[in-house]
Design a protein around this motif. Sequence first.
Motif, short mmCIF file in Angstrom:
data_model
loop_
_atom_site.label_atom_id
_atom_site.label_comp_id
_atom_site.label_asym_id
_atom_site.label_seq_id
_atom_site.Cartn_x
_atom_site.Cartn_y
_atom_site.Cartn_z
N TYR A 1 0.87 -1.19 0.00
CA TYR A 1 0.00 0.00 0.00
C TYR A 1 0.89 1.22 0.00
CZ TYR A 1 -3.27 3.48 1.94
OH TYR A 1 -4.03 4.60 2.18
N MET B 1 0.35 5.74 -6.44
CA MET B 1 -0.45 4.70 -7.08
C MET B 1 0.00 4.43 -8.51
SD MET B 1 -2.57 2.72 -5.78
CE MET B 1 -2.70 1.25 -6.78
N GLU B 2 0.43 5.45 -9.21
CA GLU B 2 0.89 5.25 -10.59
C GLU B 2 2.08 4.29 -10.60
OE1 GLU B 2 2.84 7.78 -14.32
OE2 GLU B 2 2.01 8.84 -12.57
N ARG C 1 1.03 0.67 -9.84
CA ARG C 1 0.45 -0.01 -11.00
C ARG C 1 1.55 -0.47 -11.96
NH1 ARG C 1 -3.85 -1.84 -8.78
NH2 ARG C 1 -5.51 -0.33 -8.39
N GLU D 1 2.95 -3.51 -10.39
CA GLU D 1 1.99 -4.59 -10.56
C GLU D 1 2.09 -5.18 -11.97
OE1 GLU D 1 -2.59 -5.13 -9.20
OE2 GLU D 1 -2.18 -3.41 -10.51
N SER E 1 0.57 -8.39 -3.83
CA SER E 1 -0.59 -7.73 -4.42
C SER E 1 -0.50 -6.24 -4.11
CB SER E 1 -1.91 -8.29 -3.86
OG SER E 1 -2.07 -9.65 -4.20
N ILE E 2 -1.05 -5.44 -5.00
CA ILE E 2 -1.08 -3.99 -4.80
C ILE E 2 -2.45 -3.60 -4.24
CG2 ILE E 2 -0.94 -1.74 -5.94
CD1 ILE E 2 1.71 -3.30 -5.80
N VAL E 3 -2.43 -2.77 -3.22
CA VAL E 3 -3.66 -2.28 -2.59
C VAL E 3 -3.95 -0.88 -3.12
CG1 VAL E 3 -4.82 -1.81 -0.41
CG2 VAL E 3 -3.09 -3.62 -0.54
N ASP E 4 -5.14 -0.66 -3.61
CA ASP E 4 -5.53 0.64 -4.18
C ASP E 4 -5.55 1.70 -3.09
OD1 ASP E 4 -6.57 2.76 -5.57
OD2 ASP E 4 -8.34 1.69 -6.32
N SER E 5 -4.74 2.75 -3.26
CA SER E 5 -4.67 3.82 -2.26
C SER E 5 -5.46 5.06 -2.66
CB SER E 5 -3.20 4.21 -2.02
OG SER E 5 -2.62 4.73 -3.21
N SER E 6 -6.23 4.96 -3.76
CA SER E 6 -7.02 6.13 -4.18
C SER E 6 -8.19 6.39 -3.24
CB SER E 6 -7.52 5.94 -5.61
OG SER E 6 -8.33 4.79 -5.73
N GLU F 1 -10.09 -0.35 0.22
CA GLU F 1 -9.28 -1.57 0.13
C GLU F 1 -8.34 -1.74 1.31
OE1 GLU F 1 -7.25 -2.75 -3.34
OE2 GLU F 1 -9.01 -2.56 -4.67
#
Length: 388
Positions: free
Chosen positions: A37, A41-42, A45, A48, A73-78, A82
């Motif tokens: 996390y 985020m860019e 991704r 990922e 796994s990547i956790v969405d931080s937007s 999540e």
Amino acid sequence: MDMNRSDKCVAILGAGKIGRGVVGLLFSRAGYRLYLYDMYMEGMRQLEAQGYYEARVTDGHDVDERYRIDDFSIVDSSGDEEIVELLRDVDIAACCVYEGAFASIAHVVARAIETRVASGCERDLNVLLCVNALGAPAKVSGLIRSELDDVGAAYFDAHVGVCQVMVLAAGIPSEAGANPWQVVVSANPGLEIDADAWKGEQLAVEGIVYATGAQGLIYRKVYCGNMRHAMAGFMGSVSGLEYICDCHRDPWIRSNIVGAFEEAHAAVLQEYDYDADEDAEWVDFITAKLDADVRDPVERVIAKMDEKLSRENRFVGPALMCLDHGIVPFYLARGIAYGLVCLAGERDVELEDTAAVRAFAKEVCGLTDDDWILLDLIVKQFADIARR
């Protein structure tokens, strides 16, 4: 969240060099799946899409180990959804963030506690604070509790451990041309977790140990180890050196940073109780780093100079502790003076006389006229640097 609760997994909040390179490496080697996390985020991704990253461990000499890590796994931080869902389900969350992110981390932990209460979850959640912030557990615990009602607070007391962690490694920039998601850390990476704050059964993970008296341990790490590292950077910057290993090889710099280390170590030994054998082992461990040949840039090490020179941090803190215990902080004052030289250069401040130096030291270091002994030492060391 694509997670089976029976799986071994860990949430890593802050996926930088410490998060992926130390915490991620240790847990990955032990068979844990990583949930990363990060607010970038860019970049997450992109990681990922790549599907793996390399963790390199080196001392610049004989040690050069490389590990491919792809079980993550990547956790969405937007948004918070999540990460709250993840923290509802996992038992370990490693926070590898700066102090400025404590409030946001506490907020999502508090929301996760609410969901745990609502679902009747009785499992423990341990929050590992992998950060060199003094007093971090009390700050984070206070922030979490401020968002909970009485039922949530009771759950927090019973099932949540907010643990200070001593990170026994440094993140190092990769060499030119390396994969952009490679992380490099110093040899023998490890974590020391506060055994007193931990909830439930302790982990059996290579490189992770538990220690009592964590407050004394984090002060020793920051006031002795991190201080010495930063002082090498300050002195190296003034001398025009590029890497910390070059600073360690310079006889003048090395003699001064060792002197400062010995002063700070003598003070923390007076302030806190340590096991003698453990302390001797730690001193050997930290001393061995002086002979590593890791190309850690001076510019990186001295970043955030004003924070490093603040009253409670790695120079002024141990210097004042020395004075409390009748120890003259001669070399620590020299480290402060070199830091002020660097900071004055960064801010384009002219320190033309003793009064200007004293005023700058009071402003940056949070010192007052009552701290005149340390101020006098700093001023004298500054004058010595100018003569050199």
